[in-house]
Design an enzyme around this catalytic site. Structure first.
Site, PDB file in Angstrom:
ATOM      1  N   GLU A  61      -0.896   4.446  13.904  1.00  0.00           N
ATOM      2  CA  GLU A  61      -1.421   5.246  15.072  1.00  0.00           C
ATOM      3  C   GLU A  61      -1.208   4.195  15.657  1.00  0.00           C
ATOM      4  O   GLU A  61      -0.653   4.562  16.959  1.00  0.00           O
ATOM      5  CB  GLU A  61      -2.763   5.666  15.219  1.00  0.00           C
ATOM      6  N   HIS A 130     -13.473  14.282  10.855  1.00  0.00           N
ATOM      7  CA  HIS A 130     -12.956  15.040  11.588  1.00  0.00           C
ATOM      8  C   HIS A 130     -12.936  16.044  12.679  1.00  0.00           C
ATOM      9  O   HIS A 130     -13.049  17.045  12.315  1.00  0.00           O
ATOM     10  CB  HIS A 130     -12.664  16.104  10.377  1.00  0.00           C
TER      11      HIS A 130
END
Lengths: 348, 312
Positions: A61, A130
Site C-alpha cells: 500500500e 474491517h
C-alpha cells in the site's frame, strides 16, 4: 421509467466513462483485476482498457500510493483502490506527507490528481480492522479532499468530479451502500465538491448523516414523523471541502442539530461540524447539539455487541425526540418493518 | 569533459561552502544538509543524463539539484525563504524543485521519494518514452519498508529506472553496521532480480561510465531496473555547516582517506591551471550573483500563506 443502478454499477460506469473519455485515467490496487473485481466496481475495465491501465498490485500500500503520486506527476490521473479503509493506514506517509503537500510545498508547480477509493465495512463480523472510517484523519490535513457519497447518483457524479479534480481526493464507499439502488443518468455528470444536499425537508431538528448514517438519519426522520416531529436531513456528501453554510442555515431555522457520524465522535467529522455551526451561530441563536457515532470502543464482531456499537434509526429518533421535546423521556419508536436495517450477508 | 566535470564539482562545493558561511548570520532559516564530500555521485550520475530525464532525491539534495541543472539563483533564494525561490519560499532547502531541469523534488522523510520515482518510471514505460528516471536515496532508506516494496514493483514491471544508493555509512550519527545485519546493499538488491553493482570510493568516472551504459541500455529497450550502490562520505555534520568529530560517533582518522581522495582536488590536477582559474572565476561570479539575488529578492506576501493549498 427512471434508470436504476446499484451503487456498484454507478462506480463502474463512472470509471468506464472517464477512462473512455480520458486516456490518462488509470486504475489499480489490490485485486482490481481479479475475478471479483472489487465487488464488481472494476468489472470489464481490464478487458476494455488493457493491463497497462488496469492492474492488480503487490500488497504494498505504501509504495503503490507513492507510485500513484509518481504517475500523477507524469501526467496520469490514477485511481488507487483499497478494498478496506483500514489498509490505508499503511499508506499514510505518502498521502499526508506527499500527496497533500506537493502543490503547496512546491509553490503550485506540481500537483497530484489522484483518487483514492476506499471501502468501509459493517456487520457480519467485520470486526476491529474491517470497520473503521477514519475520514476525520484526512479532513484534518490541508491539501486533501474527502468525499463520502451515499446514493448511486452521487457515487457516479462524485467519482467523476474526483477524477477530474487536480488534487488528491479520498473517496469513501460504505459496503452496505454498495447494494443500494437509485436513479443514475447514463450521461457523464459531476456532483460539485463542497456542496451538501438537503434530503428531507423539515423545521424541528436538523439531522446530518455522514456516509451510511445518512440512511439511518432518513429512517429516523420517518420514525419522528410518527411522533409529529419534522426533521430536516442533510447529506454533506463532501467532508472536505465541507458545505457548512447549508448546515448552518438549517440549524438557524430548526435550532437543534444532531450529527450522526459513521465514525467515532471524538475529534471526528461530527465534532468539527458541531464546532463550526456553534461558531457561526453564537450570539445569533441559542441551539441544542448532539453528536452520535460509534461507541468509543473497538468494533466487536459478535452480533449482539456489534448492534450496540452503531447508531441506528430508532436510536437517532429517540435522541432527537428528547432534544425537541426538552425532556428525558427515553422514548423509542416501535420498529417498523419497512425501516428495518438491510441485512448484510457474507462471506465478505 | 574534465573541465565540465570540474566546473560542476567546484560549483557545488563552493555553493555549499558559501551557504556554510552565511548560515551563522541566520539569513537562511532552513535546516541545510550539505552535500560536501558527496558531490561526485550526483555529478557522475547526472553527467550521463539528458534534461528530459527525471530525478527524485533526498533532503541532502543540493548537489543533485545543481548537477541536474537546477537554477542556482532560485535555489539560494529558496534557502533565504524568498518569493523568487524555486518553490516561492514554501519548500526550503529540503524541497528543491526545477521541473524544467527534471528535478522532481526531494523529501525530508527518508525513503519517501523512491516509490514516486518508480511510479514516474511506470508512466514513462506505458507512454513508450525513451527517458529514464533516477531515484537517489541513502543507506538509511534501504531499511524502510517502502524501499523493498518499491524494488519489488520496479522489478516486477521491469521499469526504466536507475536506483542510486548513496551509501555514506551514517544515518545521522548511527553507523550502517549498527543498523544492518548484512551491509552489502547491492547484493541484497540482487535477490529482487535487479541488476546491481557497487561502486566504491567516490569514483566519479566509474559512476559516470557505468550509469551512462545503464542509461543507454534502458533507452535502447533493455529492461530495467538497474541498481548502483555508490559509497561516499559526508564531511560535514548531518545538518548544518560544521564538522562534528567532537561528537565522538566518528573520528577524523576515518575521514582522512576520503579527504585525500577528494574528487574535486584530484580533478583539479587534470586541468591546466589557466583553464581552472577561468572556471573558478566564472563560478565565483555566478555564486556572488546568486546570493545577491537572494538578498535583494522580496519575501512572499502574507496572502501567499493561503494560496496553493489546492490546484484549481
Amino acid at each position: 421509467m427512471k434508470r436504476n443502478l446499484t451503487y456498484v454499477e454507478a462506480i463502474r460506469e463512472a470509471s468506464d466513462q472517464e477512462m473512455d473519455r480520458d486516456k490518462s485515467v488509470i486504475v489499480f490496487g489490490l485485486d482490481v483485476d481479479d475475478p471479483k473485481a472489487i465487488q464488481g466496481t472494476t468489472e470489464g475495465l481490464l478487458r476494455k482498457y488493457g493491463a497497462e491501465r488496469v492492474f492488480g498490485t503487490p500488497l504494498s500500500e505504501d509504495a503503490m500510493t507513492g507510485a500513484a503520486i509518481g504517475m500523477a506527476l507524469a501526467g496520469f490521473r490514477p485511481i488507487h483502490i483499497h478494498i478496506r479503509m483500514d489498509f490505508i493506514l499503511l499508506a499514510m506517509n505518502q498521502l499526508i506527507n506527499i500527496a497533500a503537500k506537493y502543490n503547496y510545498m512546491y509553490g503550485g508547480q506540481i500537483n497530484i490528481p489522484l483518487v483514492v477509493r476506499s471501502m468501509i465495512g459493517k456487520s457480519w463480523g467485520q470486526g476491529a480492522q474491517h470497520s473503521q472510517s477514519l475520514y476525520s484523519f484526512f479532513m484534518h490535513v490541508p491539501g486533501l479532499k474527502v468525499v463520502a457519497p451515499t446514493t448511486p447518483y452521487d457515487a457516479k457524479g462524485c467519482l467523476i468530479t474526483a477524477i477530474r479534480d487536480n488534487n488528491p481526493v479520498i473517496y469513501i464507499e460504505h459496503r452496505i451502500l454498495h447494494f443500494q439502488k437509485g436513479y443514475v443518468p447514463k450521461k457523464l455528470y459531476t456532483v460539485p465538491s463542497g456542496k451538501a444536499r438537503i434530503t428531507v425537508k423539515g423545521k424541528d431538528i436538523t439531522l446530518v448523516g455522514i456516509s451510511y448514517m445518512q440512511i439511518e438519519c432518513q429512517r429516523a426522520a420517518r420514525y419522528l414523523e410518527g411522533a409529529g416531529i419534522k426533521a430536516e436531513v442533510i447529506d454533506p456528501i463532501w467532508l472536505s471541502p465541507l458545505d457548512i453554510d447549508t448546515i448552518v442555515a438549517s440549524v438557524n431555522k430548526t435550532g437543534r442539530l444532531i450529527v450522526v457520524d459513521n465514525d467515532w465522535t471524538t475529534c471526528g467529522a461530527g465534532s468539527e461540524i458541531v464546532s463550526m455551526v456553534l461558531e457561526k451561530l453564537q450570539g445569533k441563536r441559542v441551539i441544542k447539539v448532539r453528536r452520535l457515532g460509534f461507541a468509543p470502543v473497538t468494533c466487536p464482531p459478535t452480533p449482539p455487541l456489534e448492534k450496540l456499537f452503531y447508531p441506528d434509526g430508532r436510536g437517532i429518533a429517540s435522541v432527537a425526540f428528547d432534544l425537541v421535546k426538552g425532556g428525558q423521556s427515553k422514548w423509542v419508536p416501535d420498529e417498523q418493518i419497512d425501516l428495518k436495517e438491510i441485512e448484510f450477508k457474507g462471506p465478505f | 569533459m574534465n573541465a565540465k566535470i570540474y566546473r560542476s564539482l567546484y560549483r557545488i562545493r563552493r555553493v555549499e561552502e558559501e551557504i556554510g558561511k552565511v548560515y551563522p548570520t541566520d539569513k537562511i532559516k532552513s535546516p541545510v544538509h550539505l552535500s560536501i564530500g558527496q558531490e561526485a555521485v550526483s555529478v557522475g550520475v547526472c553527467l550521463a543524463l539528458d534534461s528530459q530525464d527525471i530525478v527524485f532525491g533526498t533532503y541532502r539534495g543540493h548537489a543533485l539539484y545543481l548537477a541536474k541543472g537546477g537554477n542556482l539563483k532560485k535555489m539560494i533564494a529558496e534557502l533565504y525563504g524568498k518569493a523568487t525561490g524555486c518553490a516561492k519560499g514554501k519548500g526550503g532547502s529540503m524541497h528543491l524543485i526545477d521541473v524544467a531541469a527534471g528535478v522532481m523534488g526531494e523529501s525530508a522523510i527518508v525513503g519517501t521519494t523512491i516509490p514516486q520515482a518508480v511510479g514516474y518510471a511506470y508512466a514513462l514505460k506505458i507512454k513508450r518514452s525513451s527517458s529514464v528516471v533516477v531515484s537517489f536515496f541513502g543507506d538509511g532508506a534501504v531499511e524502510e519498508g517502502v524501499f523493498h516494496e518499491s524494488m519489488n514493483f520496479a522489478a516486477l514491471k521491469k521499469l526504466p529506472i536507475i536506483f542510486i544508493c548513496e551509501n555514506n555509512f551514517y544515518a545521522i550519527h548511527t553507523h550502517q553496521m549498527k543498523r544492518q545485519a548484512n551491509p552489502k546493499i547491492w547484493e541484497r538488491v540482487k535477490s529482487y532480480g535487479i541488476s546491481s553493482e557497487r561502486i566504491v570510493g567516490n569514483d566519479l568516472f566509474k559512476i559516470y561510465q557505468h550509469v551512462g551504459n545503464a542509461v543507454k541500455a534502458l533507452r535502447s529497450g533493455k529492461l530495467g531496473p538497474i541498481f548502483f550502490e555508490c559509497t561516499t562520505y559526508r564531511l560535514k555534520e548531518h545538518v548544518g555547516p560544521n564538522e562534528d568529530y567532537y561528537l565522538g560517533y566518528r573520528t577524523r582518522e576515518e575521514a582522512e582517506p576520503w579527504l585525500k581522495n577528494d574528487p574535486l582536488q584530484k580533478l583539479a590536477l587534470l586541468i591546466k591551471s589557466k583553464n581552472r582559474q577561468e572556471i573558478e572565476k566564472e563560478v565565483e561570479k555566478e555564486i556572488v550573483e546568486a546570493f545577491a539575488y537572494a538578498e535583494k529578492s522580496p519575501f512572499p506576501k502574507g496572502s501567499e500563506l493561503f494560496t496553493e493549498v489546492f490546484k484549481d
